[in-house]
Design a protein around this motif. Structure first.
Motif, PDB file in Angstrom:
ATOM      1  N   CYS A 154       4.442   2.976 -18.027  1.00 34.37           N
ATOM      2  CA  CYS A 154       4.864   3.233 -16.647  1.00 34.37           C
ATOM      3  C   CYS A 154       5.068   4.724 -16.398  1.00 34.37           C
ATOM      4  CB  CYS A 154       6.169   2.499 -16.350  1.00 34.37           C
ATOM      5  SG  CYS A 154       6.020   0.714 -16.176  1.00 34.37           S
ATOM      6  N   ALA A 155       5.785   5.377 -17.313  1.00 41.46           N
ATOM      7  CA  ALA A 155       6.101   6.798 -17.117  1.00 41.46           C
ATOM      8  C   ALA A 155       4.840   7.653 -17.133  1.00 41.46           C
ATOM      9  CB  ALA A 155       7.079   7.262 -18.192  1.00 41.46           C
ATOM     10  N   ASN A 156       3.942   7.396 -18.080  1.00 41.87           N
ATOM     11  CA  ASN A 156       2.702   8.179 -18.133  1.00 41.87           C
ATOM     12  C   ASN A 156       1.869   7.972 -16.871  1.00 41.87           C
ATOM     13  OD1 ASN A 156       2.538   9.762 -20.557  1.00 41.87           O
ATOM     14  ND2 ASN A 156       2.409   7.866 -21.722  1.00 41.87           N
ATOM     15  N   ARG A 157       1.796   6.720 -16.414  1.00 41.86           N
ATOM     16  CA  ARG A 157       0.998   6.429 -15.221  1.00 41.86           C
ATOM     17  C   ARG A 157       1.587   7.116 -13.999  1.00 41.86           C
ATOM     18  NH1 ARG A 157      -4.000   5.950 -14.051  1.00 41.86           N
ATOM     19  NH2 ARG A 157      -4.488   4.565 -12.336  1.00 41.86           N
ATOM     20  N   LEU A 158       2.921   7.077 -13.859  1.00 43.44           N
ATOM     21  CA  LEU A 158       3.568   7.683 -12.699  1.00 43.44           C
ATOM     22  C   LEU A 158       3.408   9.204 -12.703  1.00 43.44           C
ATOM     23  CD1 LEU A 158       5.298   7.217 -10.163  1.00 43.44           C
ATOM     24  CD2 LEU A 158       7.313   7.598 -11.601  1.00 43.44           C
ATOM     25  N   ASP A 188       0.219   1.053  -8.786  1.00 40.71           N
ATOM     26  CA  ASP A 188      -0.002   0.778 -10.203  1.00 40.71           C
ATOM     27  C   ASP A 188       1.082  -0.178 -10.698  1.00 40.71           C
ATOM     28  OD1 ASP A 188      -2.264   2.560 -10.760  1.00 40.71           O
ATOM     29  OD2 ASP A 188      -0.862   4.161 -10.278  1.00 40.71           O
ATOM     30  N   LYS A 189       0.693  -1.098 -11.585  1.00 40.28           N
ATOM     31  CA  LYS A 189       1.625  -2.097 -12.090  1.00 40.28           C
ATOM     32  C   LYS A 189       1.440  -2.283 -13.591  1.00 40.28           C
ATOM     33  CE  LYS A 189       1.363  -4.392  -7.618  1.00 40.28           C
ATOM     34  NZ  LYS A 189       0.704  -5.426  -6.814  1.00 40.28           N
ATOM     35  N   VAL A 190       2.536  -2.570 -14.264  1.00 38.50           N
ATOM     36  CA  VAL A 190       2.505  -2.902 -15.695  1.00 38.50           C
ATOM     37  C   VAL A 190       3.242  -4.230 -15.837  1.00 38.50           C
ATOM     38  CG1 VAL A 190       3.034  -2.177 -18.042  1.00 38.50           C
ATOM     39  CG2 VAL A 190       2.551  -0.446 -16.296  1.00 38.50           C
ATOM     40  N   GLY A 196      -5.665   6.316  -4.887  1.00 37.50           N
ATOM     41  CA  GLY A 196      -6.084   4.921  -4.816  1.00 37.50           C
ATOM     42  C   GLY A 196      -6.443   4.426  -6.204  1.00 37.50           C
ATOM     43  N   ASN A 197      -7.423   3.556  -6.304  1.00 33.67           N
ATOM     44  CA  ASN A 197      -7.862   3.036  -7.608  1.00 33.67           C
ATOM     45  C   ASN A 197      -6.684   2.575  -8.460  1.00 33.67           C
ATOM     46  OD1 ASN A 197     -10.596   3.679  -7.047  1.00 33.67           O
ATOM     47  ND2 ASN A 197     -10.236   5.788  -7.693  1.00 33.67           N
ATOM     48  N   PHE A 198      -5.804   1.801  -7.858  1.00 36.73           N
ATOM     49  CA  PHE A 198      -4.608   1.356  -8.582  1.00 36.73           C
ATOM     50  C   PHE A 198      -4.988   0.379  -9.685  1.00 36.73           C
ATOM     51  CE2 PHE A 198      -2.896   2.218  -4.228  1.00 36.73           C
ATOM     52  CZ  PHE A 198      -2.186   3.357  -4.584  1.00 36.73           C
ATOM     53  N   GLU A 199      -4.233   0.439 -10.777  1.00 33.36           N
ATOM     54  CA  GLU A 199      -4.521  -0.394 -11.938  1.00 33.36           C
ATOM     55  C   GLU A 199      -3.339  -1.298 -12.261  1.00 33.36           C
ATOM     56  OE1 GLU A 199      -5.603   1.988 -15.265  1.00 33.36           O
ATOM     57  OE2 GLU A 199      -7.306   2.938 -14.263  1.00 33.36           O
ATOM     58  N   THR A 200      -3.642  -2.490 -12.759  1.00 32.56           N
ATOM     59  CA  THR A 200      -2.613  -3.388 -13.274  1.00 32.56           C
ATOM     60  C   THR A 200      -2.848  -3.567 -14.769  1.00 32.56           C
ATOM     61  OG1 THR A 200      -2.361  -4.591 -11.189  1.00 32.56           O
ATOM     62  CG2 THR A 200      -1.621  -5.703 -13.189  1.00 32.56           C
TER      63      THR A 200
END
Length: 343
Positions: A305-309, A162-164, A320-324
């Motif tokens: 970032c924190a919520n996603r992690l 995942d990326k921001v 999987g299903n990583f999001e940018t």
């Protein structure tokens, strides 16, 4: 004074360590009388549980590792604030580390944090896609060890996670277009991040804005700088071009320093030279004149970032299903640039 342990309490009551642990956790397996005695004794003797040992048993640290290149850049301070805010709300602590733009230090920190010290990592890397496959391999090791990773701002396309990111192309375009719209015709860029992808994207946005207005791109107007460089000396070369009427500096500290040097040489800001910088920090608000800045919304990036992690750590997100996530910037107009002409 020696710290009281579970073993000490077990010896005092002639019971097993397991019995003490279960009593302190109010297990139904232990009689109420014994539980009460053990808990009163532990409290009277100031027993504190060993969090590290508990984490090893539970295979969870409730801790997030954060690695950033530079703490002097206010953007990263804002990101850390956002991460800390969400981590606290969701019951996590953070360990923040600074790589200081060193590949070696970043690699050592990755080894340390991924060895069980944290449940997940948030990283803004100092590496570039062209720098070293070895370092990219080091980050891939972290992902392969089943440690959730979120990258932000300075990310690598080769890493699947995942990326921001900030829309840096649009940011460079927006800032340049504003300078052009206010009447600037010869805009220089001072870039302390020239070797990074985000620096190149901002310059690409600058080129696009010039092209749309019919101005030719001149690479002599792009000045890369390093931390140890003498900015006053470098600016003297830029200012030798008497046609320069706009400057875009790609971080806040460089912007503030550049404006001070320019004004000390007798130029009026913005009438002679208009200035735009990046990262809307406290410095830019309180210098005189106040600086027009591109806000990257660092706190929001940190929260995202924190919520996603944590969602990854707690298996809320699908494997999987990583999001940018692409974050748009805002232009905060202040006194260091000219006003748009009235239509």
């Amino acid at each position: 004074m020696t710290k009281l342990t579970l073993k000490d309490i077990a010896k005092h009551f002639s019971v097993s360590v397991s019995t003490v642990s279960k009593s302190l956790h109010d297990s139904h397996e232990i009689s109420d009388g014994l539980k009460s005695k053990i808990r009163k004794y532990a409290k009277a003797n100031h027993y504190k549980p060993n969090k590290i040992a508990q984490n090893l048993v539970n295979r969870s640290t409730k801790t997030i590792g954060v690695i950033i290149p530079n703490i002097l850049n206010y953007f990263f301070v804002q990101v850390l604030y956002g991460i800390e805010k969400v981590a606290n709300e969701r019951g996590y602590s953070i360990i923040s580390c600074i790589s200081d733009h060193s590949l070696k230090k970043e690699a050592m920190t990755l080894d340390l944090l991924s060895s069980g010290a944290v449940d997940g990592l948030i990283l803004s890397t100092v590496a570039s896609e062209m720098q070293t496959n070895k370092h990219i391999g080091k980050i891939l090791e972290t992902v392969d060890n089943q440690i959730p990773l979120v990258m932000f701002d300075r990310v690598l396309d080769a890493i699947e996670c995942d990326k921001v990111i900030v829309d840096d192309f649009q940011a460079g375009y927006k800032a340049t277009k504003y300078l052009l719209d206010t009447g600037c015709t010869n805009i220089a860029i001072i870039s302390p991040i020239h070797s990074t992808k985000i620096g190149r994207l901002r310059v690409d946005g600058y080129k696009q804005a010039l092209s749309e207005k019919g101005f030719a791109f001149d690479d002599k107007l792009i000045t890369p700088i390093e931390p140890k460089d003498d900015l006053e000396f470098i600016l003297s070369f830029i200012l030798n071009d008497k046609n320069i009427d706009g400057i875009m500096a790609l971080d806040e500290i460089t912007t503030v320093k550049a404006m001070g040097i320019i004004m000390a040489r007798g130029y009026h800001v913005p009438n002679d030279i208009a200035i735009i910088g990046f990262t809307n920090g406290r410095l830019s608000k309180y210098v005189t004149p106040a600086l027009t800045m591109v806000s990257q919304h660092g706190s929001y990036i940190g929260e995202t970032c924190a919520n996603r992690l944590i969602d990854r750590i707690e298996n809320i997100s699908s494997p999987g299903n990583f999001e940018t996530k692409v974050v748009k910037t805002s232009l905060i107009v202040r006194e260091s640039t000219r006003k748009l002409p009235m239509v």
